[in-house]
Design a protein around this motif. Sequence first.
Motif, PDB file in Angstrom:
ATOM      1  N   SER A 113      47.443 -26.646 -10.812  1.00 12.61           N
ATOM      2  CA  SER A 113      47.063 -27.266  -9.297  1.00 12.61           C
ATOM      3  C   SER A 113      46.542 -26.066  -8.528  1.00 12.61           C
ATOM      4  O   SER A 113      45.885 -26.295  -7.504  1.00 12.61           O
ATOM      5  CB  SER A 113      48.714 -27.435  -8.781  1.00 12.61           C
ATOM      6  N   LEU A 128      47.649 -30.572  -6.636  1.00 13.55           N
ATOM      7  CA  LEU A 128      47.551 -31.147  -7.850  1.00 13.55           C
ATOM      8  C   LEU A 128      48.955 -31.826  -8.362  1.00 13.55           C
ATOM      9  O   LEU A 128      49.803 -31.065  -8.612  1.00 13.55           O
ATOM     10  CB  LEU A 128      46.639 -30.614  -8.622  1.00 13.55           C
ATOM     11  N   SER A 182      50.946 -34.779 -10.954  1.00 12.59           N
ATOM     12  CA  SER A 182      50.924 -35.946 -11.606  1.00 12.59           C
ATOM     13  C   SER A 182      51.703 -37.289 -10.915  1.00 12.59           C
ATOM     14  O   SER A 182      52.693 -36.998 -10.315  1.00 12.59           O
ATOM     15  CB  SER A 182      51.090 -35.974 -13.112  1.00 12.59           C
ATOM     16  N   GLU A 183      51.559 -38.648 -11.528  1.00 14.08           N
ATOM     17  CA  GLU A 183      52.600 -39.560 -11.358  1.00 14.08           C
ATOM     18  C   GLU A 183      54.023 -39.201 -11.836  1.00 14.08           C
ATOM     19  O   GLU A 183      55.039 -39.341 -11.115  1.00 14.08           O
ATOM     20  CB  GLU A 183      52.258 -40.831 -11.704  1.00 14.08           C
ATOM     21  N   ASP A 200      45.341 -36.270  -8.432  1.00 16.32           N
ATOM     22  CA  ASP A 200      45.631 -36.297 -10.047  1.00 16.32           C
ATOM     23  C   ASP A 200      44.961 -35.019 -10.634  1.00 16.32           C
ATOM     24  O   ASP A 200      44.537 -34.333 -10.111  1.00 16.32           O
ATOM     25  CB  ASP A 200      45.555 -37.631 -10.527  1.00 16.32           C
ATOM     26  N   GLU A 201      45.203 -35.126 -11.873  1.00 19.59           N
ATOM     27  CA  GLU A 201      44.615 -34.015 -12.749  1.00 19.59           C
ATOM     28  C   GLU A 201      43.029 -33.883 -12.770  1.00 19.59           C
ATOM     29  O   GLU A 201      42.589 -32.815 -13.222  1.00 19.59           O
ATOM     30  CB  GLU A 201      45.115 -34.100 -14.117  1.00 19.59           C
ATOM     31  N   HIS A 202      42.695 -34.746 -12.364  1.00 14.07           N
ATOM     32  CA  HIS A 202      41.084 -34.657 -12.369  1.00 14.07           C
ATOM     33  C   HIS A 202      40.588 -34.415 -10.878  1.00 14.07           C
ATOM     34  O   HIS A 202      39.247 -34.433 -10.397  1.00 14.07           O
ATOM     35  CB  HIS A 202      40.230 -36.133 -12.814  1.00 14.07           C
ATOM     36  N   HIS A 246      44.860 -39.528  -4.995  1.00 11.26           N
ATOM     37  CA  HIS A 246      45.768 -40.500  -5.393  1.00 11.26           C
ATOM     38  C   HIS A 246      45.550 -41.671  -4.406  1.00 11.26           C
ATOM     39  O   HIS A 246      45.505 -41.660  -3.151  1.00 11.26           O
ATOM     40  CB  HIS A 246      47.322 -40.234  -5.336  1.00 11.26           C
ATOM     41  N   GLY A 256      50.157 -39.184  -1.651  1.00 12.87           N
ATOM     42  CA  GLY A 256      50.320 -39.852  -2.975  1.00 12.87           C
ATOM     43  C   GLY A 256      51.592 -40.123  -3.663  1.00 12.87           C
ATOM     44  O   GLY A 256      52.196 -40.558  -3.250  1.00 12.87           O
ATOM     45  N   VAL A 257      51.801 -39.083  -4.600  1.00 10.97           N
ATOM     46  CA  VAL A 257      52.823 -39.386  -5.450  1.00 10.97           C
ATOM     47  C   VAL A 257      53.993 -38.825  -4.843  1.00 10.97           C
ATOM     48  O   VAL A 257      55.170 -38.934  -5.398  1.00 10.97           O
ATOM     49  CB  VAL A 257      52.502 -38.478  -6.709  1.00 10.97           C
TER      50      VAL A 257
END
Length: 673
Positions: free
Chosen positions: A410, A466, A468-469, A495-497, A501, A507-508
Amino acid sequence: MPDTAPEGLEGLAYGGDYNPEQWPEDVWAEDVRLMREAGVTLVSIGIFSWALIEPEPGRYDFGRLDRIVALLHENGIRIDLGTPTVAPPAWFYRAHPEALPVSREGMRYAFGSRGAICHSSTAYRTAAAAVTEQLVRRYGSHPALALWHVHNEYGVPVSACYCENCAAHFRRWLTATYGNVEGVNEAWGTAFWGQHYGSVEEIEPPRATPTVCNPAHLLDYARFADATMRENFVRERDILHRLSPGIPVTTNFMTALSQCDSVDYWAWGREVDLVTNDHYLITDGRRTHVNLAMTADLTRSVAGGAPWLLLEHSTSGVSWQPRNPAKAPGQMARNSLAHVARGSDGAMFFQWRQSRRGAEKFHSSMLPHAGTDSRVWREVVRLGADLDSLAPVRGTRTVADAAMLWDWQSWWAQRLEWRPSEDHDARERADSFYEALYDRHLTLDFAHPEADLSAYPLVVVPALYLASEATGRNLRTYVENGGTLVVSYFSGIVDEHDAVHPGAYPGVLRDVLGLTVEEFSPLGEGERVRITAADGSELTGDVWSEFVVPRGAETVWTYADGLAAGQPAITRHRLGRGTAWYISTRLTPAALDTVLGAATEDAGLTPRTDLPRDVEVVRRSGESGEYVFVVNHTGTDTKVPLPGHGTELLTGERAAGRLALPGGAVRVVRLDS
Ligand code: GLA
Ligand code: ZN
């Protein structure tokens, strides 16, 4: 299974890098005599010995190393034996100039320093495996061998190479990761700026580009470079495991965020038998012992909470900063023992005897140019005795009060170009949150965002751009089950790319925080915002503001000026049995302290108002007992309340009630059971 502690050591490890090849052999006898005088138990040797043990391709000469190993063994000093693969010989580069790494700008580095390695080079890999195998066949069952030390500080001085070999290797990595070129196009969002690839063969390393390079490309290259170094570590490690069973294998990390930024130590921590770390004080005007504590906590966390080993630090000044101050009297032992408090089963230095020649001759050492009639030497001898009295703490674990989430990947993503503000810096936020909690006398673990957090009453998230879900779900479960979470701005965004989100920011983390963020509104250079609460309190932020829309969260502090005036600045969301705080600006240290004070109350952590600033209290606990370390970083004598009575191990005195702690001193109380 290899052991996880240096073989044959009964107490804490004490010693340093030992480079006898820099000295005539008649000096060696004096070295070991003085090592015994100082109580040295372990030395790291051979790290830069490749050119000496393999003077020509395939011709090995172990004469000198045999004599060094025998001498150490006769004197009861155990060995951390280096594979010399960080410094291939000149003959190797003459035969394989392509093994020299290439910068992003296309410049090939030259021989004449160290660590000039393209980790994709087949010639390098083959030669490194061969010399490792020769070394382990010769010394793998030597009775003095305690630990294998692979390479040296992967990730510095070169973190990634951009040569043709790396390009080919990167393509293989992409194919293994994404299956085919369409997977890469999708992950990298190559529809933007016309970057679509027709085949993986068209993809190059992210070399210097006219303007901003695709961020997902850069991020994957950082992952690839890290994974490639790890591949090379694992190759050497497996040779060592196979031919020297039972002896633990390590490679010295540099977890200080200011000293190495290219290695994902969560991944590396799983590959080594014993986590070891190198830590140096950075003279940047800040309290160096706070960075030391943070790095030690991070190292222990990378080790999964298990004991680790400080493999290098300095007795006094280093030599690679613009200005290299000496350590103050007593500071060396305070530094060493502060690492031990936070889980190191020993204290090792770079290096044993100060070099006369070469790049590091002004770097301090255990045995300085000034010789034994010197303050450093007297302190070295004293530290050896102190560590000897602390032998029982070996194997115990440091007890933490709370956790901070940290993710190298991240951080890599957040630092890429064209972010809302170049003034936001993930590392700075991590440092500041750490310092605020340090000043509240809380011991922190670090945790990967997807790790089980249920053991911690409080989890802080200073910068997690960064996420993830799975991280989003993890944090939600943590709060629902009663945890207290504190999240700072610009977290949970991609996200990881590095793809945003879907939906509103963050986002998450929308659910757990009970809010959305409509727009970021970073502040101008030096601009500040005031934020106020109903109780009349006023805090200050800078760098960042944003438009927060509560969706379940309550507003605790509101922007009083700036573009977001009248809108929420700091919110609190009660969810399940827990609470999630959100901070939408960069708080000043005083403001951060106020908000973290409220959060620690939510978490039920009792404030230690009985301890002065810069007096550390850290506990280690295990089969051999309970230990309270107290470290006084101030010059003032003080008294520290103890949770019980016991014996102070450095003085041998009984301790109960309030322990007298002289200015600058360290005390370690073993509590009576
Ligand atoms: C690093 C290296 C050592 C030495 C020290 C000096 O940690 O591993 O070889 O260069 O720095 O501070
Ligand atoms: Zn390369």
